[in-house]
Write a protein that holds these residues in place. Structure first.
Motif, PDB file in Angstrom:
ATOM      1  N   GLN A 190       0.975  -1.227  -0.015  1.00 35.54           N
ATOM      2  CA  GLN A 190       0.090   0.047   0.089  1.00 35.54           C
ATOM      3  C   GLN A 190       0.974   1.174  -0.097  1.00 35.54           C
ATOM      4  O   GLN A 190       0.649   2.267  -0.717  1.00 35.54           O
ATOM      5  CB  GLN A 190      -0.809  -0.075   1.179  1.00 35.54           C
ATOM      6  N   SER A 191       2.065   1.258   0.615  1.00 40.18           N
ATOM      7  CA  SER A 191       2.700   2.501   0.709  1.00 40.18           C
ATOM      8  C   SER A 191       4.351   2.091   0.589  1.00 40.18           C
ATOM      9  O   SER A 191       5.136   3.064   0.367  1.00 40.18           O
ATOM     10  CB  SER A 191       2.415   3.310   1.796  1.00 40.18           C
ATOM     11  N   GLY A 192       4.640   1.125   0.958  1.00 40.54           N
ATOM     12  CA  GLY A 192       6.167   0.699   1.308  1.00 40.54           C
ATOM     13  C   GLY A 192       7.060   0.757  -0.020  1.00 40.54           C
ATOM     14  O   GLY A 192       8.226   0.990  -0.173  1.00 40.54           O
ATOM     15  N   LEU A 193       6.377   0.510  -1.262  1.00 40.79           N
ATOM     16  CA  LEU A 193       7.096   0.409  -2.503  1.00 40.79           C
ATOM     17  C   LEU A 193       6.725   1.723  -3.447  1.00 40.79           C
ATOM     18  O   LEU A 193       7.047   1.736  -4.495  1.00 40.79           O
ATOM     19  CB  LEU A 193       6.667  -0.798  -3.122  1.00 40.79           C
ATOM     20  N   LYS A 194       5.796   2.653  -2.977  1.00 39.23           N
ATOM     21  CA  LYS A 194       5.377   3.778  -3.568  1.00 39.23           C
ATOM     22  C   LYS A 194       6.692   4.583  -4.325  1.00 39.23           C
ATOM     23  O   LYS A 194       7.580   4.714  -3.679  1.00 39.23           O
ATOM     24  CB  LYS A 194       4.444   4.511  -2.687  1.00 39.23           C
ATOM     25  N   GLY A 195       6.614   4.933  -5.672  1.00 35.73           N
ATOM     26  CA  GLY A 195       7.534   5.633  -6.037  1.00 35.73           C
ATOM     27  C   GLY A 195       8.868   4.918  -6.892  1.00 35.73           C
ATOM     28  O   GLY A 195       9.627   5.520  -7.455  1.00 35.73           O
ATOM     29  N   LYS A 196       8.955   3.736  -6.377  1.00 36.15           N
ATOM     30  CA  LYS A 196      10.095   2.737  -6.843  1.00 36.15           C
ATOM     31  C   LYS A 196       9.835   2.294  -8.181  1.00 36.15           C
ATOM     32  O   LYS A 196       8.602   2.380  -8.680  1.00 36.15           O
ATOM     33  CB  LYS A 196      10.400   1.765  -5.894  1.00 36.15           C
ATOM     34  N   GLU A 197      10.788   1.832  -8.917  1.00 35.29           N
ATOM     35  CA  GLU A 197      10.851   1.054 -10.319  1.00 35.29           C
ATOM     36  C   GLU A 197      10.858  -0.346  -9.806  1.00 35.29           C
ATOM     37  O   GLU A 197      11.511  -0.939  -9.291  1.00 35.29           O
ATOM     38  CB  GLU A 197      11.729   1.761 -11.174  1.00 35.29           C
ATOM     39  N   LEU A 198       9.970  -1.263 -11.043  1.00 38.35           N
ATOM     40  CA  LEU A 198      10.127  -2.616 -10.780  1.00 38.35           C
ATOM     41  C   LEU A 198      10.484  -3.164 -12.527  1.00 38.35           C
ATOM     42  O   LEU A 198      10.004  -2.556 -13.382  1.00 38.35           O
ATOM     43  CB  LEU A 198       8.501  -3.147 -10.581  1.00 38.35           C
ATOM     44  N   GLY A 199      11.656  -3.858 -12.322  1.00 38.72           N
ATOM     45  CA  GLY A 199      11.963  -4.296 -13.718  1.00 38.72           C
ATOM     46  C   GLY A 199      11.803  -5.944 -13.642  1.00 38.72           C
ATOM     47  O   GLY A 199      11.936  -6.467 -12.677  1.00 38.72           O
ATOM     48  N   ILE A 200      11.986  -6.428 -14.817  1.00 43.46           N
ATOM     49  CA  ILE A 200      11.929  -7.750 -15.079  1.00 43.46           C
ATOM     50  C   ILE A 200      13.019  -8.248 -16.100  1.00 43.46           C
ATOM     51  O   ILE A 200      12.954  -7.861 -17.044  1.00 43.46           O
ATOM     52  CB  ILE A 200      10.552  -8.231 -15.649  1.00 43.46           C
ATOM     53  N   VAL A 201      13.902  -9.164 -15.486  1.00 47.49           N
ATOM     54  CA  VAL A 201      14.997  -9.853 -16.568  1.00 47.49           C
ATOM     55  C   VAL A 201      14.296 -11.230 -16.336  1.00 47.49           C
ATOM     56  O   VAL A 201      14.487 -12.096 -15.540  1.00 47.49           O
ATOM     57  CB  VAL A 201      16.204  -9.655 -15.771  1.00 47.49           C
ATOM     58  N   MET A 202      14.003 -11.735 -17.559  1.00 47.34           N
ATOM     59  CA  MET A 202      13.792 -13.213 -17.742  1.00 47.34           C
ATOM     60  C   MET A 202      14.545 -13.815 -19.025  1.00 47.34           C
ATOM     61  O   MET A 202      14.626 -13.316 -20.051  1.00 47.34           O
ATOM     62  CB  MET A 202      12.301 -13.065 -18.175  1.00 47.34           C
ATOM     63  N   SER A 203      15.111 -14.834 -18.749  1.00 47.14           N
ATOM     64  CA  SER A 203      15.824 -15.667 -19.669  1.00 47.14           C
ATOM     65  C   SER A 203      14.851 -16.846 -20.290  1.00 47.14           C
ATOM     66  O   SER A 203      13.905 -17.495 -19.581  1.00 47.14           O
ATOM     67  CB  SER A 203      16.981 -16.455 -18.984  1.00 47.14           C
ATOM     68  N   MET A 204      14.880 -17.142 -21.366  1.00 49.13           N
ATOM     69  CA  MET A 204      14.282 -18.197 -22.059  1.00 49.13           C
ATOM     70  C   MET A 204      14.813 -19.248 -23.109  1.00 49.13           C
ATOM     71  O   MET A 204      16.017 -18.566 -23.524  1.00 49.13           O
ATOM     72  CB  MET A 204      13.016 -17.318 -22.768  1.00 49.13           C
ATOM     73  N   GLY A 205      14.451 -20.137 -23.263  1.00 51.80           N
ATOM     74  CA  GLY A 205      15.021 -21.099 -24.285  1.00 51.80           C
ATOM     75  C   GLY A 205      14.551 -20.848 -25.734  1.00 51.80           C
ATOM     76  O   GLY A 205      14.818 -21.929 -26.564  1.00 51.80           O
ATOM     77  N   GLN A 206      13.782 -20.060 -26.096  1.00 52.01           N
ATOM     78  CA  GLN A 206      13.047 -19.741 -27.377  1.00 52.01           C
ATOM     79  C   GLN A 206      13.705 -18.483 -28.090  1.00 52.01           C
ATOM     80  O   GLN A 206      14.096 -17.558 -27.321  1.00 52.01           O
ATOM     81  CB  GLN A 206      11.700 -19.576 -27.467  1.00 52.01           C
ATOM     82  N   LYS A 207      13.440 -18.233 -29.581  1.00 52.02           N
ATOM     83  CA  LYS A 207      14.155 -16.989 -29.918  1.00 52.02           C
ATOM     84  C   LYS A 207      12.918 -16.015 -29.603  1.00 52.02           C
ATOM     85  O   LYS A 207      11.798 -16.221 -29.341  1.00 52.02           O
ATOM     86  CB  LYS A 207      14.014 -17.227 -31.499  1.00 52.02           C
ATOM     87  N   LEU A 208      13.336 -14.691 -29.343  1.00 59.65           N
ATOM     88  CA  LEU A 208      12.481 -13.371 -29.344  1.00 59.65           C
ATOM     89  C   LEU A 208      11.644 -13.309 -30.279  1.00 59.65           C
ATOM     90  O   LEU A 208      10.240 -13.037 -30.038  1.00 59.65           O
ATOM     91  CB  LEU A 208      13.405 -12.305 -29.011  1.00 59.65           C
ATOM     92  N   SER A 209      11.731 -13.810 -31.587  1.00 60.86           N
ATOM     93  CA  SER A 209      11.042 -13.647 -32.731  1.00 60.86           C
ATOM     94  C   SER A 209       9.822 -14.668 -32.474  1.00 60.86           C
ATOM     95  O   SER A 209       8.858 -14.242 -33.033  1.00 60.86           O
ATOM     96  CB  SER A 209      11.673 -13.861 -34.064  1.00 60.86           C
ATOM     97  N   ALA A 210       9.678 -15.519 -31.753  1.00 60.97           N
ATOM     98  CA  ALA A 210       8.676 -16.625 -31.544  1.00 60.97           C
ATOM     99  C   ALA A 210       7.627 -15.973 -30.594  1.00 60.97           C
ATOM    100  O   ALA A 210       6.302 -16.255 -30.825  1.00 60.97           O
ATOM    101  CB  ALA A 210       9.186 -17.775 -30.971  1.00 60.97           C
ATOM    102  N   PHE A 211       8.020 -14.711 -30.089  1.00 58.93           N
ATOM    103  CA  PHE A 211       6.864 -14.064 -29.165  1.00 58.93           C
ATOM    104  C   PHE A 211       6.449 -12.692 -29.872  1.00 58.93           C
ATOM    105  O   PHE A 211       7.020 -11.685 -29.258  1.00 58.93           O
ATOM    106  CB  PHE A 211       7.807 -13.829 -27.636  1.00 58.93           C
ATOM    107  N   GLN A 212       5.565 -12.946 -30.488  1.00 54.06           N
ATOM    108  CA  GLN A 212       4.756 -11.910 -31.444  1.00 54.06           C
ATOM    109  C   GLN A 212       3.627 -12.388 -31.672  1.00 54.06           C
ATOM    110  O   GLN A 212       3.514 -13.543 -32.139  1.00 54.06           O
ATOM    111  CB  GLN A 212       5.750 -11.299 -32.205  1.00 54.06           C
ATOM    112  N   ALA A 213       2.716 -11.569 -32.266  1.00 49.95           N
ATOM    113  CA  ALA A 213       1.419 -11.957 -32.718  1.00 49.95           C
ATOM    114  C   ALA A 213       1.868 -12.596 -34.312  1.00 49.95           C
ATOM    115  O   ALA A 213       2.737 -11.992 -35.058  1.00 49.95           O
ATOM    116  CB  ALA A 213       0.499 -10.733 -33.140  1.00 49.95           C
ATOM    117  N   GLY A 214       1.389 -13.837 -34.404  1.00 49.02           N
ATOM    118  CA  GLY A 214       1.576 -14.645 -35.600  1.00 49.02           C
ATOM    119  C   GLY A 214       2.957 -15.539 -35.561  1.00 49.02           C
ATOM    120  O   GLY A 214       3.148 -16.139 -36.190  1.00 49.02           O
ATOM    121  N   GLY A 215       3.507 -15.218 -34.446  1.00 53.59           N
ATOM    122  CA  GLY A 215       4.935 -16.117 -33.930  1.00 53.59           C
ATOM    123  C   GLY A 215       4.418 -17.561 -33.574  1.00 53.59           C
ATOM    124  O   GLY A 215       3.147 -17.587 -33.010  1.00 53.59           O
ATOM    125  N   THR A 216       5.352 -18.409 -33.145  1.00 54.07           N
ATOM    126  CA  THR A 216       4.944 -19.562 -32.696  1.00 54.07           C
ATOM    127  C   THR A 216       4.485 -19.805 -31.368  1.00 54.07           C
ATOM    128  O   THR A 216       3.845 -20.633 -31.099  1.00 54.07           O
ATOM    129  CB  THR A 216       6.338 -20.558 -32.931  1.00 54.07           C
TER     130      THR A 216
END
Length: 226
Positions: free
Chosen positions: A87-113
């Motif tokens: 409710q207040s402890g994280l207010k104003g901070k930034e949240l980022g996501i670093v995610m590793s994967m075993g597929q090509k980035l091009s697979a993750f798009q509309a029309g991709g596999t």
């Protein structure tokens, strides 16, 4: 700005990409690593929440398991995200996501596999950031790490360090400042030599690139007017 990297991996010590990312942080002064697996045996809720509160940018770092984060992250969040924190402890901070994967980035798009984009798959974390009144950063996906060549790994290292420490501002001048400051930090730690020559060369290169970009932008503006 201080950054906290929360690693959510059931066996991070045997992960090549996690080891690489940890080593990439070693020379970064204001980056703290928190490995959930390592902290489980001595987990202290108050200390963990104080750690979150003392950093301005928080990164969740994990491999993608069946289009989501490993359950070790969700179990940890259930313990840590008490009402007062979200409710207040994280207010104003930034949240980022670093995610590793075993597929090509091009697979993750509309029309991709895989049909769905990375942003769509990570939408629950975007909702979490909004719930906690945080700024959600664009995700940082790492694709097919074991197959990267050395040059690609060097580029990944720089991009990753920028993701952790560069101001959330995509202007070229911000990247310029980050590069110069980073070189100074490395020089102060004795990790590079002949700083003056390198800085002068890099500053000249950046300045030339900026002039070229300014020229291109001016041309674009003229084309828009025509």
């Amino acid at each position: 700005m201080k950054t906290l990297v929360v690693i959510a991996h059931p066996n991070s010590h045997e992960s090549g990409v996690q080891s690489f990312l940890k080593e990439s942080c070693a020379s970064l002064t204001d980056v703290t690593i928190y490995d959930i697996q390592e902290e489980l045996s001595s987990f202290d809720l108050k200390k963990t929440q104080e750690l979150l509160a003392s950093h301005q940018r928080i990164i969740f770092q994990f491999p993608m398991y069946w289009y989501a984060a490993p359950d070790i992250l969700y179990n940890w969040l259930e313990k840590v995200l008490t009402k007062s924190l979200y409710q207040s402890g994280l207010k104003g901070k930034e949240l980022g996501i670093v995610m590793s994967m075993g597929q090509k980035l091009s697979a993750f798009q509309a029309g991709g596999t895989e049909h769905f984009t990375i942003s769509e798959l990570l939408r629950p974390f975007q909702a979490l950031a909004y719930k906690c009144l945080m700024t959600y950063l664009p995700p940082f996906p790492i694709s097919l790490f074991p197959y990267l060549k050395e040059k690609e790994k060097h580029q990944l290292l720089i991009s990753y360090q920028q993701y952790l420490t560069k101001e959330n501002d995509h202007r070229f001048v911000t990247s310029e400042k980050w590069v110069i400051n980073r070189l100074k930090e490395l020089s102060d730690k004795g990790l590079i030599n002949d700083l003056d020559n390198r800085l002068s060369f890099i500053q000249d290169t950046l300045e030339n690139n900026r002039m070229e970009l300014d020229s291109l932008l001016a041309t674009l503006e003229e084309m828009r007017v025509d």
